[in-house]
Design a protein around this motif. Sequence first.
Motif, PDB file in Angstrom:
ATOM      1  N   ALA A   3      20.871 -28.057  27.387  1.00 23.80           N
ATOM      2  CA  ALA A   3      20.877 -28.556  26.015  1.00 23.80           C
ATOM      3  C   ALA A   3      19.734 -29.540  25.781  1.00 23.80           C
ATOM      4  O   ALA A   3      19.200 -29.622  24.676  1.00 23.80           O
ATOM      5  N   ILE A   4      19.364 -30.274  26.804  1.00 17.13           N
ATOM      6  CA  ILE A   4      18.275 -31.246  26.673  1.00 17.13           C
ATOM      7  C   ILE A   4      16.960 -30.542  26.360  1.00 17.13           C
ATOM      8  O   ILE A   4      16.124 -31.068  25.621  1.00 17.13           O
ATOM      9  N   ILE A   5      16.784 -29.356  26.881  1.00 14.22           N
ATOM     10  CA  ILE A   5      15.558 -28.592  26.627  1.00 14.22           C
ATOM     11  C   ILE A   5      15.400 -28.314  25.130  1.00 14.22           C
ATOM     12  O   ILE A   5      14.287 -28.287  24.608  1.00 14.22           O
ATOM     13  N   PHE A   6      16.506 -28.133  24.426  1.00 21.61           N
ATOM     14  CA  PHE A   6      16.457 -27.881  22.988  1.00 21.61           C
ATOM     15  C   PHE A   6      16.494 -29.170  22.164  1.00 21.61           C
ATOM     16  O   PHE A   6      15.858 -29.267  21.128  1.00 21.61           O
ATOM     17  N   LEU A   7      17.263 -30.153  22.631  1.00 23.33           N
ATOM     18  CA  LEU A   7      17.470 -31.362  21.835  1.00 23.33           C
ATOM     19  C   LEU A   7      16.251 -32.282  21.789  1.00 23.33           C
ATOM     20  O   LEU A   7      15.983 -32.904  20.761  1.00 23.33           O
ATOM     21  N   ILE A   8      15.510 -32.381  22.863  1.00 22.75           N
ATOM     22  CA  ILE A   8      14.339 -33.266  22.873  1.00 22.75           C
ATOM     23  C   ILE A   8      13.265 -32.789  21.898  1.00 22.75           C
ATOM     24  O   ILE A   8      12.776 -33.590  21.085  1.00 22.75           O
ATOM     25  N   PRO A   9      12.859 -31.523  21.883  1.00 24.67           N
ATOM     26  CA  PRO A   9      11.857 -31.100  20.887  1.00 24.67           C
ATOM     27  C   PRO A   9      12.360 -31.213  19.448  1.00 24.67           C
ATOM     28  O   PRO A   9      11.605 -31.592  18.550  1.00 24.67           O
ATOM     29  N   ILE A  10      13.634 -30.918  19.235  1.00 26.14           N
ATOM     30  CA  ILE A  10      14.179 -31.032  17.881  1.00 26.14           C
ATOM     31  C   ILE A  10      14.164 -32.478  17.423  1.00 26.14           C
ATOM     32  O   ILE A  10      13.783 -32.781  16.289  1.00 26.14           O
ATOM     33  N   LEU A  12      12.165 -34.857  18.467  1.00 24.08           N
ATOM     34  CA  LEU A  12      10.774 -35.257  18.257  1.00 24.08           C
ATOM     35  C   LEU A  12      10.229 -34.713  16.935  1.00 24.08           C
ATOM     36  O   LEU A  12       9.486 -35.406  16.237  1.00 24.08           O
ATOM     37  N   MET A  13      10.618 -33.500  16.578  1.00 26.29           N
ATOM     38  CA  MET A  13      10.176 -32.946  15.290  1.00 26.29           C
ATOM     39  C   MET A  13      10.797 -33.719  14.125  1.00 26.29           C
ATOM     40  O   MET A  13      10.108 -34.009  13.140  1.00 26.29           O
ATOM     41  N   LEU A  14      12.066 -34.062  14.233  1.00 24.93           N
ATOM     42  CA  LEU A  14      12.709 -34.837  13.168  1.00 24.93           C
ATOM     43  C   LEU A  14      12.078 -36.224  13.031  1.00 24.93           C
ATOM     44  O   LEU A  14      11.894 -36.727  11.916  1.00 24.93           O
ATOM     45  N   ALA A  18      10.167 -37.721   9.737  1.00 23.89           N
ATOM     46  CA  ALA A  18      10.486 -39.036   9.171  1.00 23.89           C
ATOM     47  C   ALA A  18       9.245 -39.920   9.099  1.00 23.89           C
ATOM     48  O   ALA A  18       9.034 -40.635   8.110  1.00 23.89           O
ATOM     49  N   LEU A  19       8.400 -39.874  10.110  1.00 28.38           N
ATOM     50  CA  LEU A  19       7.168 -40.660  10.110  1.00 28.38           C
ATOM     51  C   LEU A  19       6.219 -40.182   9.014  1.00 28.38           C
ATOM     52  O   LEU A  19       5.621 -40.997   8.299  1.00 28.38           O
ATOM     53  N   ILE A  20       6.096 -38.878   8.843  1.00 27.49           N
ATOM     54  CA  ILE A  20       5.235 -38.337   7.794  1.00 27.49           C
ATOM     55  C   ILE A  20       5.762 -38.733   6.414  1.00 27.49           C
ATOM     56  O   ILE A  20       4.994 -39.115   5.533  1.00 27.49           O
ATOM     57  N   ALA A  21       7.083 -38.681   6.232  1.00 28.31           N
ATOM     58  CA  ALA A  21       7.665 -39.075   4.944  1.00 28.31           C
ATOM     59  C   ALA A  21       7.423 -40.558   4.674  1.00 28.31           C
ATOM     60  O   ALA A  21       7.106 -40.952   3.543  1.00 28.31           O
ATOM     61  N   PHE A  22       7.545 -41.397   5.696  1.00 31.16           N
ATOM     62  CA  PHE A  22       7.287 -42.828   5.521  1.00 31.16           C
ATOM     63  C   PHE A  22       5.825 -43.086   5.183  1.00 31.16           C
ATOM     64  O   PHE A  22       5.516 -43.886   4.287  1.00 31.16           O
ATOM     65  N   LEU A  23       4.921 -42.432   5.865  1.00 32.67           N
ATOM     66  CA  LEU A  23       3.502 -42.618   5.568  1.00 32.67           C
ATOM     67  C   LEU A  23       3.162 -42.114   4.169  1.00 32.67           C
ATOM     68  O   LEU A  23       2.309 -42.692   3.483  1.00 32.67           O
ATOM     69  N   TRP A  24       3.831 -41.048   3.719  1.00 32.85           N
ATOM     70  CA  TRP A  24       3.610 -40.553   2.359  1.00 32.85           C
ATOM     71  C   TRP A  24       4.062 -41.588   1.331  1.00 32.85           C
ATOM     72  O   TRP A  24       3.391 -41.798   0.327  1.00 32.85           O
TER      73      TRP A  24
END
Length: 56
Positions: A3-10, A12-14, A18-24
């Motif tokens: 499950a960690i193999i799937f949860l870590i990339p997800i 990081l993408m989220l 969130a960072l892109i939305a804040f910078l916008w």
Amino acid sequence: MNAIIFLIPISLMLAGVALIAFLWTLRTRQYGDPEGDSHRILLAEDAPLTIKPVPR
């Protein structure tokens, strides 16, 4: 452990979204006047609330 193999990339993408939305929001100056907003709520520009009697 699989499950960690799937949860870590997800996660990081989220976080990236969130960072892109804040910078916008910073780029579009949505935080430009916090003082004006805090004073605006104290102004009484609206008409006073009147209570109408309920017809029977």
